[in-house]
Design an enzyme around this catalytic site. Structure first.
Site, PDB file in Angstrom:
ATOM      1  CB  THR A  37      37.429  29.342  43.959  1.00 25.51           C
ATOM      2  OG1 THR A  37      38.004  29.109  45.253  1.00 25.51           O
ATOM      3  CG2 THR A  37      35.943  29.603  44.104  1.00 25.51           C
ATOM      4  CB  CYS A  38      41.991  29.413  41.278  1.00 27.49           C
ATOM      5  SG  CYS A  38      41.779  28.494  39.761  1.00 27.49           S
ATOM      6  CG  ASP A  39      41.700  31.846  47.694  1.00 27.55           C
ATOM      7  OD1 ASP A  39      42.779  31.420  48.146  1.00 27.55           O
ATOM      8  OD2 ASP A  39      41.158  32.872  48.102  1.00 27.55           O
ATOM      9  N   GLY A  40      43.486  29.011  47.513  1.00 29.10           N
ATOM     10  CA  GLY A  40      43.900  28.018  48.504  1.00 29.10           C
ATOM     11  C   GLY A  40      43.083  28.067  49.777  1.00 29.10           C
ATOM     12  CG  ASN A  71      37.994  31.781  40.661  1.00 30.47           C
ATOM     13  OD1 ASN A  71      38.560  30.812  41.158  1.00 30.47           O
ATOM     14  ND2 ASN A  71      38.474  32.391  39.606  1.00 30.47           N
TER      15      ASN A  71
END
Ligand SMILES: *Cc1c(COP(=O)(O)O)cnc(C)c1O
Length: 380
Positions: A328-331, A368
């Site tokens: 996903t794009c989450d850190g 996401n």
């Protein structure tokens, strides 16, 4: 036993990410639990992995169940729904505990019809249960030490020793049947003293209640927490079981039914994740692999379960300490920053993570736009 070859074949057939459940291993864990704790009736804690096929396999093996929501209750009920009503009732009576100490009014209204055992730990709940599930048999959840457990539960649940007697008699006076006592020593408990202390506390309270003239408590629920063998530091289950058996025989009268709610112990070693490398980069001098499964999905235990999983590569080569990121794009989607892996892995190569059956797929999301890993059942 699921070999590397089988995992590779499954990935070829079904694609990745996969969550491979080994039903033989599930049964093996259930049998090991029963064999080592012969006085204890095992209620599988559905929360650890609620997959309906897991529930079914364990049901067919004769297991009982700990449920904590209506949906979990229904997944067990599904297996008995064709029995005549009286048999259903008897089975639930003997084999289901609804072990969530806090229940919504609507939940109690549904449960009242089926009458599983209910746990509670406070006065408000006594009032609620007597109004909305007046026919219940209830079990007081005690607060016990969770020291050294990987996941601690004692700050959220459990009545203190000083409150226990009052709560038991409040429930009796409200018309409920108090069937017994329960506790949970914290999940993945490697500190065996927690069990010993908790059994001693329960024995003391049984005695106090009897001395006050109530003699209908005939159940002790020693909860979950039994550790899965994630690594060599976890002492063998047989050692813990031996100590529990000794303490039960010493302190708990033979006419008391003893039950337990193992979740992790049954489910953890029964699943393996297979993921694929979808990207590779060097950031701040460190090799990073991006894979197609992450902490919003199968590896959710990294966040919710304080659990660290390890990876096995399907090919060998010189290793280094790498970071493994989810898709996903989450850190936040970081599975590990300290994983030793071959540095020659390429896009398309597979990784597997074993012992990932508990508190993993159970908390997977669609975040996401990435769906949970496909579930594959083997040896069913
Ligand atoms: C989560 C839970 C369990 C299962 O615990 P494990 O540590 O997975 O064995 C058992 N009982 C209750 C009440 C729980 O909340």
């Amino acid at each position: 036993m699921i070999t590397t070859d089988i995992l590779q074949q499954l990935a070829k057939t079904h694609g990745t990410p996969l969550f491979v459940i080994d039903h033989e291993e599930l049964l093996c864990n259930y049998e090991m639990f029963k064999k080592n704790l012969p006085r204890v009736q095992a209620y599988y804690a559905v929360k650890a992995n609620p997959d309906p096929a897991i529930v079914k396999t364990l049901f067919n093996a004769g297991a009982s169940f700990d449920v904590s929501s209506i949906a979990e209750f229904e997944s067990v009920y599904e297996n008995i729904k064709d029995l005549p009503e009286q048999e259903q009732h008897d089975w639930i009576w003997n084999n289901i505990i609804y072990a969530n100490p806090i229940k919504a009014e609507e939940t109690l209204q549904v449960l009242d019809k089926y009458q599983p055992l209910l746990t509670f730990d406070n006065s408000e709940e006594v009032v609620k249960m007597s109004q909305h599930a007046p026919n219940s048999r209830v079990v007081l959840r005690l607060r016990v030490s969770n020291a050294g457990a990987m996941v601690e539960l004692s700050s959220k649940f459990g009545a203190a020793h000083e409150e226990a007697l009052d709560l038991i008699f409040e429930a009796i006076n409200a018309g409920l049947t108090v069937a017994g006592l329960s506790f949970h020593v914290g999940s993945q408990t490697t500190n065996f003293e927690n069990y010993m202390q908790a059994i001693n506390l329960a024995a003391l309270i049984f005695k106090e209640v009897k001395a006050r003239g109530y003699d209908q408590m005939n159940l002790l629920d020693i909860g979950g927490g039994f550790p899965a063998p994630y690594d060599e530091s976890v002492k063998p289950f047989s050692e813990l079981a031996k100590r529990i058996n000794t303490e039960l025989d010493r302190l708990i009268s033979p006419d008391i039914k003893i039950i337990a709610e193992p979740g992790r112990f049954i489910a953890a070693t029964a699943a393996t994740a297979v993921s694929k490398i979808i990207g590779k980069a060097v950031r701040h001098g460190k090799l990073c692999y991006y894979i197609d499964d992450g902490v919003y999905h199968t590896f959710s235990g990294v966040i919710f379960d304080h659990c660290q999983y390890h990876f096995d590569a399907f090919k060998t080569g010189p290793t280094q300490i790498c970071t493994v990121f989810g898709p996903t794009c989450d850190g936040l989607d970081v599975i590990s920053m300290t994983e030793e892996l071959p540095s020659n892995l390429e896009r398309g190569d597979l990784l597997s993570s074993k012992n990932i059956g508990a508190y993993s797929a159970a908390t997977s999301t669609y975040f996401n736009g990435f769906p949970p890993a496909k579930i594959i059942h083997v040896n069913r």
